[in-house]
Design a protein around this motif. Structure first.
Motif, PDB file in Angstrom:
ATOM      1  N   TYR B  14       0.862  -1.056  -0.234  1.00  0.00           N
ATOM      2  CA  TYR B  14      -0.063  -0.043   0.001  1.00  0.00           C
ATOM      3  C   TYR B  14       1.107   1.246   0.207  1.00  0.00           C
ATOM      4  O   TYR B  14       1.998   1.206   0.525  1.00  0.00           O
ATOM      5  CB  TYR B  14      -0.831  -0.161   1.243  1.00  0.00           C
ATOM      6  CG  TYR B  14      -1.836  -0.803   1.313  1.00  0.00           C
ATOM      7  CD1 TYR B  14      -3.416  -0.738   0.401  1.00  0.00           C
ATOM      8  CD2 TYR B  14      -2.170  -1.882   1.983  1.00  0.00           C
ATOM      9  CE1 TYR B  14      -4.331  -1.353   0.542  1.00  0.00           C
ATOM     10  CE2 TYR B  14      -3.261  -2.976   1.920  1.00  0.00           C
ATOM     11  CZ  TYR B  14      -4.183  -2.730   1.066  1.00  0.00           C
ATOM     12  OH  TYR B  14      -5.131  -3.269   1.049  1.00  0.00           O
ATOM     13  N   ALA B  24       1.782  -5.333   2.525  1.00  0.00           N
ATOM     14  CA  ALA B  24       0.594  -5.886   3.204  1.00  0.00           C
ATOM     15  C   ALA B  24       0.734  -7.450   2.883  1.00  0.00           C
ATOM     16  O   ALA B  24       0.139  -8.133   3.624  1.00  0.00           O
ATOM     17  CB  ALA B  24      -0.745  -5.493   2.740  1.00  0.00           C
ATOM     18  N   GLY B  45      -4.625  -8.669  10.528  1.00  0.00           N
ATOM     19  CA  GLY B  45      -3.586  -7.945   9.718  1.00  0.00           C
ATOM     20  C   GLY B  45      -2.593  -8.501   8.965  1.00  0.00           C
ATOM     21  O   GLY B  45      -1.650  -8.069   8.307  1.00  0.00           O
ATOM     22  N   CYS B  46      -2.801  -9.824   8.446  1.00  0.00           N
ATOM     23  CA  CYS B  46      -1.844 -10.560   7.717  1.00  0.00           C
ATOM     24  C   CYS B  46      -2.310 -10.524   6.045  1.00  0.00           C
ATOM     25  O   CYS B  46      -1.782 -11.131   5.355  1.00  0.00           O
ATOM     26  CB  CYS B  46      -1.877 -12.259   8.069  1.00  0.00           C
ATOM     27  SG  CYS B  46      -3.652 -13.073   7.827  1.00  0.00           S
ATOM     28  N   GLY B  47      -3.211  -9.510   5.709  1.00  0.00           N
ATOM     29  CA  GLY B  47      -3.682  -9.288   4.413  1.00  0.00           C
ATOM     30  C   GLY B  47      -4.691  -9.935   3.781  1.00  0.00           C
ATOM     31  O   GLY B  47      -4.835 -10.109   2.464  1.00  0.00           O
ATOM     32  N   LYS B  48      -5.591 -10.513   4.774  1.00  0.00           N
ATOM     33  CA  LYS B  48      -6.866 -11.382   4.258  1.00  0.00           C
ATOM     34  C   LYS B  48      -7.648 -10.651   3.283  1.00  0.00           C
ATOM     35  O   LYS B  48      -7.986 -10.659   2.293  1.00  0.00           O
ATOM     36  CB  LYS B  48      -7.731 -11.740   5.276  1.00  0.00           C
ATOM     37  CG  LYS B  48      -6.732 -12.985   6.265  1.00  0.00           C
ATOM     38  CD  LYS B  48      -7.721 -13.507   7.117  1.00  0.00           C
ATOM     39  CE  LYS B  48      -8.238 -12.890   8.137  1.00  0.00           C
ATOM     40  NZ  LYS B  48      -7.469 -12.280   9.076  1.00  0.00           N
ATOM     41  N   SER B  49      -8.165  -9.379   4.028  1.00  0.00           N
ATOM     42  CA  SER B  49      -8.927  -8.302   3.237  1.00  0.00           C
ATOM     43  C   SER B  49      -8.247  -7.690   1.848  1.00  0.00           C
ATOM     44  O   SER B  49      -8.951  -7.362   0.882  1.00  0.00           O
ATOM     45  CB  SER B  49      -9.438  -7.029   4.047  1.00  0.00           C
ATOM     46  OG  SER B  49      -9.995  -7.660   5.220  1.00  0.00           O
ATOM     47  N   THR B  50      -6.839  -7.727   1.928  1.00  0.00           N
ATOM     48  CA  THR B  50      -6.166  -7.231   0.753  1.00  0.00           C
ATOM     49  C   THR B  50      -6.576  -8.296  -0.453  1.00  0.00           C
ATOM     50  O   THR B  50      -6.940  -7.812  -1.542  1.00  0.00           O
ATOM     51  CB  THR B  50      -4.742  -7.162   1.221  1.00  0.00           C
ATOM     52  OG1 THR B  50      -4.445  -6.139   2.294  1.00  0.00           O
ATOM     53  CG2 THR B  50      -3.912  -6.462   0.004  1.00  0.00           C
ATOM     54  N   ARG B  53      -9.675  -7.357  -1.995  1.00  0.00           N
ATOM     55  CA  ARG B  53      -9.735  -6.221  -2.787  1.00  0.00           C
ATOM     56  C   ARG B  53      -8.923  -6.384  -4.071  1.00  0.00           C
ATOM     57  O   ARG B  53      -9.539  -6.031  -5.272  1.00  0.00           O
ATOM     58  CB  ARG B  53      -9.134  -5.085  -2.044  1.00  0.00           C
ATOM     59  CG  ARG B  53      -9.781  -4.691  -0.836  1.00  0.00           C
ATOM     60  CD  ARG B  53      -9.062  -3.354  -0.313  1.00  0.00           C
ATOM     61  NE  ARG B  53      -9.691  -3.211   0.858  1.00  0.00           N
ATOM     62  CZ  ARG B  53      -8.777  -3.273   2.009  1.00  0.00           C
ATOM     63  NH1 ARG B  53      -7.511  -3.201   2.002  1.00  0.00           N
ATOM     64  NH2 ARG B  53      -9.421  -3.081   3.143  1.00  0.00           N
TER      65      ARG B  53
HETATM   66  N1  ADP Z   1      -6.111   0.896   2.410  1.00  0.00           N
HETATM   67  C1  ADP Z   1      -4.832   0.742   3.103  1.00  0.00           C
HETATM   68  N2  ADP Z   1      -3.795   1.615   3.428  1.00  0.00           N
HETATM   69  C2  ADP Z   1      -2.700   1.174   4.085  1.00  0.00           C
HETATM   70  N3  ADP Z   1      -2.447  -0.128   4.574  1.00  0.00           N
HETATM   71  C3  ADP Z   1      -3.617  -0.715   4.802  1.00  0.00           C
HETATM   72  C4  ADP Z   1      -4.770  -0.731   3.890  1.00  0.00           C
HETATM   73  N4  ADP Z   1      -5.538  -1.656   4.260  1.00  0.00           N
HETATM   74  C5  ADP Z   1      -4.901  -2.672   5.005  1.00  0.00           C
HETATM   75  N5  ADP Z   1      -3.770  -2.153   5.140  1.00  0.00           N
HETATM   76  C6  ADP Z   1      -2.418  -2.695   5.931  1.00  0.00           C
HETATM   77  O1  ADP Z   1      -2.441  -3.605   5.252  1.00  0.00           O
HETATM   78  C7  ADP Z   1      -2.104  -4.871   6.289  1.00  0.00           C
HETATM   79  C8  ADP Z   1      -3.109  -6.106   5.842  1.00  0.00           C
HETATM   80  O2  ADP Z   1      -4.395  -5.474   6.142  1.00  0.00           O
HETATM   81  P1  ADP Z   1      -5.839  -6.502   5.961  1.00  0.00           P
HETATM   82  O3  ADP Z   1      -5.685  -6.858   4.453  1.00  0.00           O
HETATM   83  O4  ADP Z   1      -6.853  -5.687   6.310  1.00  0.00           O
HETATM   84  O5  ADP Z   1      -5.561  -7.437   6.828  1.00  0.00           O
HETATM   85  P2  ADP Z   1      -6.708  -8.664   7.482  1.00  0.00           P
HETATM   86  O6  ADP Z   1      -7.947  -8.391   6.912  1.00  0.00           O
HETATM   87  O7  ADP Z   1      -6.220  -9.935   7.415  1.00  0.00           O
HETATM   88  O8  ADP Z   1      -7.052  -8.147   8.940  1.00  0.00           O
HETATM   89  C9  ADP Z   1      -2.414  -4.525   7.732  1.00  0.00           C
HETATM   90  O9  ADP Z   1      -1.294  -4.180   8.336  1.00  0.00           O
HETATM   91  C10 ADP Z   1      -3.209  -2.964   7.413  1.00  0.00           C
HETATM   92  O10 ADP Z   1      -2.673  -2.040   8.392  1.00  0.00           O
END
Ligand code: ADP
Ligand code: MG
Lengths: 269, 283, 333
Positions: B14, B24, B45-50, B53
């Protein structure tokens, strides 16, 4: 069985009475204040020009013909409501721009803050000189006083839209206009309404300030006129009238929200 | 065997507001096959939501390529439906209109046929009699059901769910899981199910992708081979316990034992690890 | 046979229309007050009520104001054609900014500034204010002339303590004993007097013109544009206004009723009392010798000199005659 339903009805009646009492508590408190006020004025012989008695205020209120009150009320309402409507028409698109564009947010917002922190009453005479003696300067003053809380509340509301909904919108490729119109703006409704509630009372204040500076009608003008003739009870009567009008307008905004945007009240309750 | 979804050396960084870059996700490889139900588990925080997306095309990977139906994902796809952690229903619309919202948002209008379809979907999800209710009048579980139905409206082949049940209580959660499974089988969906509940992942999935670390990397890719239909009895199956234990070990004590280092290697291949006899793992 | 008859009647109506054209298509004039309506502004209302302006073919629309500077700027910007303003304010405005506005008629040929006090304070003349507490409103032009007045009456400026307060609070301050003296205008004396009466006190008014400050005050002013473009209207206006002034102080009751008729908020009684109490501002030695409404050259020069000294301006830097237009009045005679 019937005894049972009767007792149920009883408790229902009781709760309803209780809630009625609770709702009318502020009014009751105000009414209770009147005899105390009257008594204090009478006991300590407070001169009328410092604090007129409620009875003197009531007398002054009745002494003015209803048509005169209506005339002044109409003038103030017109400026307050038209200025308020104008303010909404300006604030909402402005808020959309601020939400959509980082650049505008950075450049425009400081300007808005400067306008907001300018004492409008100080520049009001200038506005009259610039814009003439018609309604324009009065509407402008009202607008200048009301727009800021509206812009801020609408902006905050739109920015408080859950990120997921924005992602949903983007995943559907619905476009910027639908994102604003179908998601962000409706989501901001509860915020916008708190802005509107602040705004409507400010609109009345704005109209009164405008009338202080240039007007021949209106409750603010009437207050000023009364004080300039040292008719303090009459000024107080006009002030009370003004605050009742203000309160009614505030309630009207609440009713509007309740009737057309009832869902937006759930959050707070 | 056809891969509907492919993650090929996909990593993501990111760009933060101050211009700094934040990793991420380390490059990972895995596939989702046709009509497969794949879970992704891993700590917060391991990037699941990433991953969600990336797959939905909301963001572009900074490394590698995400492919759906053998085509690179460069923008949001019609083939993908998303269910979020929170139901995020529109509080000013009733249930039916909430379900119809994607259509209204995408095309600006809704046809009578769409309404009929939305009603059918709601019926299927057991919400037939709640169509005219406002979201505020529904329980959390019901709201999430509406969220799932909303994602199904555009008939996507691929459904991504990001911790959809995490706000629900344990009982509702299990029930909803089976319900989701049933719906996905009925509607023949290919599913990426993101969760941080290991048992939920094992209970529902054909395969579990384990992510770990910060930035996230692929720790293991385990095929879940449990017999019969998944239901409450599955929970009693000895293999179920073994799978959950294996995964829990990865997540609670990663990179500690030799075995985990080995699995780390195997993770680099896109070949899912064939059931390393969970019985042995359990022993 | 009918036709010519009809034609005749048509011609006749036409002739009538020509004669009464003045009233039909009246010249519209906007008159700018320098403050809210009241007995001190009765003349303009009386002129309308008595039909003096209509007689001259002029239709007057009154616009209320908030101070002399407000009135001057509104006339300068064209929101109004004619109006009231303090001559001193006009002189300062012209000396500093060359505003395109001129005075055309002197209404108050004595300045209305005064000390108000209550009986029993031991203050009976201007020189008695030495060592007293004096309250004034922050923006009144009276403040500029206070040092001059004190000098003329040999009062040590440092001996007095001057407090500034909102005009609305001056009367209460005086009546509650928060201040010994208030600076106000004679035009407001009636309002103070009735307040004092309610508090069981009696008001003493000490006009500054009795203590040596002799100059012009409220005047009718007009924009230069109006004077240049509609000189005839200006002439007729002044003619009508002059009649209105004479009527007002000849018939205070009727004049006060005229104000009340047009502005119901104004009480007739207060207005009558005000008209009577300010008679000396209009009818005095100065207006008697120069003629009602006329500016005397010497008195005008004195007015400017006092103003310039009080404002710390060079008296030679500006000729007060340039702020006056004598044309309309001369033509009226
Ligand atoms: N839009 C963003 N901008 C910057 N950092 C992000 C953003 N979204 C998530 N992160 C960072 O990326 C990492 C993975 O986030 P995320 O995919 O949401 O994890 P999870 O869903 O597994 O909890 C986290 O450290 C988070 O802080
Ligand atoms: Mg997440």
């Amino acid at each position: 069985m019937s005894a049972n339903t009767r007792s149920l009805e009883n408790t229902m009646l009781k709760t309803r009475l209780k809630s009625m009492l609770r709702n009318s508590l502020p009014t009751l408190a105000m009414i209770a204040l009147i005899p105390i006020w009257e008594l204090v004025c009478w006991l300590f012989e407070v001169p009328e020009f410092i604090l007129p008695r409620p009875s003197a205020i009531a007398e002054a209120f009745v002494a003015v013909e209803p048509q005169r009150w209506l005339l002044h009320l109409g003038a103030t309402l017109y400026i307050a409501l038209a200025g308020f409507a104008l303010s909404i028409l300006i604030s909402l698109p402005l808020a959309v721009l601020l939400v959509r564009s980082e650049f505008l947010n950075k450049t425009l917002f400081p300007i808005l803050v400067v306008i907001q922190s300018t004492p409008i009453i100080a520049i009001a005479p200038l506005l009259i000189v610039i814009m003439g003696t018609g309604d324009a300067p009065r509407l402008t003053i009202t607008c200048l006083i009301t727009f800021f809380p509206l812009v801020v509340s609408a902006t905050t509301g739109m920015l408080s839209t859950p990120e997921e909904l924005i992602e949903l919108s983007r995943s559907l490729r619905g476009g910027a206009i639908r994102e604003i119109w179908q998601i962000r703006l409706p989501y901001a409704i509860p915020h916008i309404f708190s802005g509107l509630k602040v705004g409507i009372t400010l609109a009345v204040i704005g109209a009164v300030i405008a009338e202080f500076v240039a007007a021949e009608q209106g409750l603010g003008y009437f207050v000023q006129f009364s004080t300039s003739y040292f008719k303090i009870p009459q000024a107080f009567a006009a002030l009370f009238f003004l605050s009742i009008v203000s309160l009614m307008l505030f309630k009207a905004v609440r009713w509007t929200q309740k009737i057309w945007f009832g869902w937006s009240l759930q959050k707070s309750s | 065997m056809k891969n509907y979804v492919e993650f090929i050396d996909v990593g993501h960084e990111y760009t933060l507001a101050d211009g700094q870059r934040m990793r991420a996700l380390s490059p990972i490889n895995f596939n989702i096959q046709r009509h497969e139900f794949v879970s992704v588990v891993g700590p917060s925080g391991c990037g699941k939501s990433t991953l969600l997306r990336l797959l939905s095309g909301l963001i572009q990977p900074t490394e590698g390529e995400v492919r759906i139906f053998d085509k690179p994902v460069t923008e949001p796809q019609d083939e993908v439906g998303i269910v979020f952690q929170k139901p995020t229903l529109l509080p000013w619309k009733n249930v039916l209109d909430n379900v119809l919202f994607p259509l209204r948002h995408k095309f600006g209008r809704v046809l009578p046929a769409d309404k009929q379809r939305a009603s059918q979907l709601l019926e299927m999800a057991g919400l037939g009699s709640y169509q005219q209710h406002m979201p505020g009048e529904l329980s959390g579980g019901m709201q999430q059901r509406v969220g799932i139905v909303r994602a199904l409206l555009l008939s996507p082949d691929i459904l991504i769910l990001d911790e959809p049940f995490s706000a629900l209580d344990a009982l509702t959660r299990e029930e909803m899981g089976f319900e989701l499974l049933r719906i996905c089988r009925e509607q023949k969906k290919t599913v990426l199910f993101i969760t941080h509940s290991i048992s939920e992942a094992v209970l529902l999935s054909d395969r579990v992708v384990v992510l770990g670390g910060r930035p996230g990397e692929l720790v293991d890719n385990i095929e879940i081979d449990l017999p019969g239909q998944r239901d409450n009895s599955t929970l009693q199956h000895p293999d179920f316990a073994a799978y959950t234990r294996t995964i829990r070990n990865y997540i609670c004590a990663p990179h500690k034992t030799g075995e985990q280092e080995k699995t780390g290697e195997s993770a680099k291949t896109d070949e899912p690890r064939k059931a390393v006899s969970p019985h042995k793992g359990a022993a | 046979m009918k036709r010519p008859f009809r034609l005749k009647s048509l011609l006749l109506t036409g002739a009538f229309a020509l004669i009464s054209q003045a009233t039909l298509a009246a010249d519209k004039v906007t008159f700018q007050l320098d403050w809210l309506p009241g007995g001190d502004k009765a003349s303009i209302y009386a002129g309308i009520d008595q039909g003096y302006f209509a007689d001259e073919g002029i239709e007057v629309k009154i616009s209320q104001g908030r101070g002399s500077t407000d009135a001057i700027s509104k006339i300068a910007t064209g929101s109004a054609d004619v109006g009231f303003a303090d001559l001193v304010a006009l002189l300062v405005a012209r000396a500093n900014d060359q505003v395109p506005v001129k005075a055309v008629y002197s209404v108050f040929s004595e300045a209305p500034h005064a000390f108000f006090t209550v009986k029993g304070n031991g203050i009976n003349s201007v020189s008695d204010v030495a060592g007293k507490k004096i309250a004034t409103s922050p923006f009144t032009s009276s403040n500029i002339f206070l040092p001059l007045l004190l000098d003329l009456n040999k009062v040590d400026q440092d001996s007095i303590s001057l407090v500034k307060a909102d005009p609305g609070s001056l009367a209460p301050m005086l009546l509650t004993g928060n201040t010994d003296v208030v600076i106000s205008w004679i035009t407001d004396a009636e309002k103070y007097r009735s307040q004092a009466a309610k508090a069981g006190k009696e008001l003493t008014v000490m006009p500054w013109y009795d203590a040596g400050l002799k100059f012009y005050a409220t005047s009718v002013i007009a924009s230069e544009r109006f004077l240049q473009q509609r000189p005839d209207v200006a002439r007729r206006f002044i003619r009508a206004y002059n009649r209105a002034v004479e009527f007002t102080w000849a018939h205070p009751q009727q004049a006060a009723e005229a104000v009340h008729k047009q502005v119901p908020e104004v009480d007739v009684d207060v207005a009558v009392a005000t008209i009577n109490s300010i008679r000396s501002l209009v009818y005095n030695d100065a207006s008697a010798s120069a003629g009602l409404g006329n500016f005397d050259h010497q008195r005008l020069a004195d007015t400017w000199k006092s103003t310039a000294i009080a404002q710390k301006l060079d008296p030679a830097s500006f000729d007060p005659e340039t702020a006056i237009s004598r044309e309309p009045k001369l033509a009226a005679e």
